[in-house]
Design a protein around this motif. Structure first.
Motif, PDB file in Angstrom:
ATOM      1  N   GLY A   1       3.844  -5.279 -11.601  1.00  0.00           N
ATOM      2  CA  GLY A   1       3.461  -3.955 -11.159  1.00  0.00           C
ATOM      3  C   GLY A   1       2.659  -3.988  -9.876  1.00  0.00           C
ATOM      4  N   LEU A   2       2.781  -2.929  -9.110  1.00  0.00           N
ATOM      5  CA  LEU A   2       2.055  -2.794  -7.852  1.00  0.00           C
ATOM      6  C   LEU A   2       1.489  -1.385  -7.759  1.00  0.00           C
ATOM      7  CD1 LEU A   2       1.410  -4.244  -5.136  1.00  0.00           C
ATOM      8  CD2 LEU A   2       3.439  -3.126  -4.211  1.00  0.00           C
ATOM      9  N   ILE A   3       0.217  -1.273  -7.421  1.00  0.00           N
ATOM     10  CA  ILE A   3      -0.426   0.012  -7.181  1.00  0.00           C
ATOM     11  C   ILE A   3      -0.824   0.073  -5.704  1.00  0.00           C
ATOM     12  CG2 ILE A   3      -2.337   1.547  -7.749  1.00  0.00           C
ATOM     13  CD1 ILE A   3      -2.447   0.332 -10.505  1.00  0.00           C
ATOM     14  N   ILE A   4      -0.369   1.113  -5.028  1.00  0.00           N
ATOM     15  CA  ILE A   4      -0.628   1.270  -3.603  1.00  0.00           C
ATOM     16  C   ILE A   4      -1.524   2.481  -3.422  1.00  0.00           C
ATOM     17  CG2 ILE A   4       0.405   1.526  -1.316  1.00  0.00           C
ATOM     18  CD1 ILE A   4       3.066   0.595  -2.564  1.00  0.00           C
TER      19      ILE A   4
ATOM     20  N   LYS B   1      -5.826  -2.294  -0.081  1.00  0.00           N
ATOM     21  CA  LYS B   1      -5.271  -1.081  -0.685  1.00  0.00           C
ATOM     22  C   LYS B   1      -4.122  -1.376  -1.647  1.00  0.00           C
ATOM     23  CE  LYS B   1      -6.647   2.249   2.806  1.00  0.00           C
ATOM     24  NZ  LYS B   1      -6.222   3.416   3.606  1.00  0.00           N
ATOM     25  N   LEU B   2      -3.952  -2.625  -1.998  1.00  0.00           N
ATOM     26  CA  LEU B   2      -2.903  -3.010  -2.940  1.00  0.00           C
ATOM     27  C   LEU B   2      -3.529  -3.651  -4.173  1.00  0.00           C
ATOM     28  CD1 LEU B   2      -0.308  -4.685  -0.538  1.00  0.00           C
ATOM     29  CD2 LEU B   2      -0.295  -2.329  -1.371  1.00  0.00           C
TER      30      LEU B   2
ATOM     31  N   ARG C   1      -3.650  10.070  -4.697  1.00  0.00           N
ATOM     32  CA  ARG C   1      -2.798   9.422  -3.697  1.00  0.00           C
ATOM     33  C   ARG C   1      -2.576   7.934  -4.000  1.00  0.00           C
ATOM     34  NH1 ARG C   1      -5.541  11.459   1.744  1.00  0.00           N
ATOM     35  NH2 ARG C   1      -7.367  11.378   0.391  1.00  0.00           N
ATOM     36  N   ARG C   2      -2.477   7.622  -5.269  1.00  0.00           N
ATOM     37  CA  ARG C   2      -2.121   6.265  -5.681  1.00  0.00           C
ATOM     38  C   ARG C   2      -0.713   6.275  -6.276  1.00  0.00           C
ATOM     39  NH1 ARG C   2      -7.538   6.090  -5.522  1.00  0.00           N
ATOM     40  NH2 ARG C   2      -8.555   4.071  -5.190  1.00  0.00           N
TER      41      ARG C   2
END
Length: 342
Positions: free
Chosen positions: A333-336, A313-314, A69-70
């Motif tokens: 880049g961004l990972i959520i 969570k970021l 769920r990333r």
């Protein structure tokens, strides 16, 4: 004996091929480094095994339950109006089926002014390419060996020409937990065109990559060493700018040594504080450095730097890569994390 046979087999593959790697294949956008973490480490790192869902696009064997769920979103501006990026998402269905990953890789070449053979203006046009992928990895029971595959559907539009194809990435990852060393091999872009631009079928940019990385025991550093383009030994070329002209007008072309060509297969990277909320990254790509080197002027081509910053969570990632004096690239880049913890 089996290790020796494998070595000789890989050596013969490299030795039997020749020539340079650029300008011979279609769908070259598949080899763009779209992850800021990857770019900062020099590119093509295939030994990362953690929650970074971007890694699934570089080695499908790295897909694991920590990616559950990333969602990752990456964007970069290459040169002028050329933009590219990726999106990747992983989901763990259950403990038995483990984790699947889906991704999108795209590039937009911007707007071009059209002219006919007489130099008169015609209609403007654009070009873009996109690949949709689905990946899965499997841990061989009672071993530390992970196998993975990533299937890709590819669509390309260049002016009024269109092409559609498919490709497959295969990966293997061995995790030595005792010594904290990861070994990996990937075969990328095994595929074909289903429809061509003008009736001529072109090969895809197949590549074989091997890598190793290790996190040091008493120092918060993980180093990465990658060997790229192992399917082809000779990746060097004689640069005409570096040729020498004698008094009588004869031209002596640049000689590329065995050692220099070997170095062009190598990429080094290091990540400082890899398990902390803030990471620093450094990489060096020998082939890029040598191909873009300017005589009698130091421009640090091949060098890349970046960082990662985690906030709840970021996670934000950034990289800056040196190419030439005229242009360099930045990736964002961004990972959520849509799961419970990060």
């Amino acid at each position: 004996m089996s290790q020796k046979l494998l070595f000789y087999f890989l050596f013969l593959i490299c030795y039997a091929t020749y020539g340079q790697i650029g300008g011979k294949h279609t769908y070259e956008f598949l080899n763009l480094i779209t992850s800021p973490r990857q770019a900062a480490l020099g590119g093509k790192v295939i030994t990362i095994y953690d929650e970074d869902v971007n890694q699934a696009l570089f080695n499908p064997a790295s897909i694991n339950q920590d990616m559950d769920r990333r969602l990752s979103l990456n964007y970069g501006n290459y040169y002028q109006e050329v933009t590219y990026g990726t999106a990747s998402f992983a989901y763990t269905y259950d403990q038995h089926f483990q984790t699947i990953q889906a991704g999108i890789n795209y590039i937009n070449y911007g707007k071009f002014d059209g002219y006919d053979e007489n130099g008169l203006p015609t209609n403007s046009f654009t070009g873009s390419e996109i690949a949709l992928s689905l990946g899965y990895a499997y841990n061989i029971p009672y071993t530390d060996i992970h196998l993975g595959a990533n299937a890709k559907l590819i669509e390309s539009t260049l002016e009024t020409y269109n092409s559609f194809g498919a490709a497959l990435d295969l990966g293997m990852l061995y995790i030595d937990e005792k010594n904290d060393i990861n070994w990996a091999v990937t075969l990328k872009n095994i595929g074909t065109q289903f429809t061509t631009y003008d009736g001529t079928r072109e090969p895809l940019p197949f590549e074989m990559i091997a890598g190793v990385s290790q996190e040091l025991e008493h120092v918060p550093i993980r180093w990465h060493f990658t060997l790229e383009n192992l399917q082809q030994w000779n990746v060097a070329f004689s640069n005409p700018v570096r040729s020498q002209t004698s008094i009588d007008g004869s031209v002596t072309e640049e000689k590329v040594s065995f050692f220099n060509n070997a170095l062009r297969h190598m990429i080094f990277g290091a990540e400082f504080f890899p398990k902390k909320a803030f990471n620093l990254r450094l990489g060096y790509n020998f082939r890029r450095a040598e191909e873009l080197r300017i005589e009698e002027q130091r421009n640090f081509s091949g060098l890349s730097v970046g960082f990662g910053l985690k906030l709840n969570k970021l996670k934000f990632n950034y990289s800056y890569s040196k190419y030439t004096l005229a242009g360099n690239t930045s990736l964002f880049g961004l990972i959520i994390n849509f799961g419970e913890d990060f």
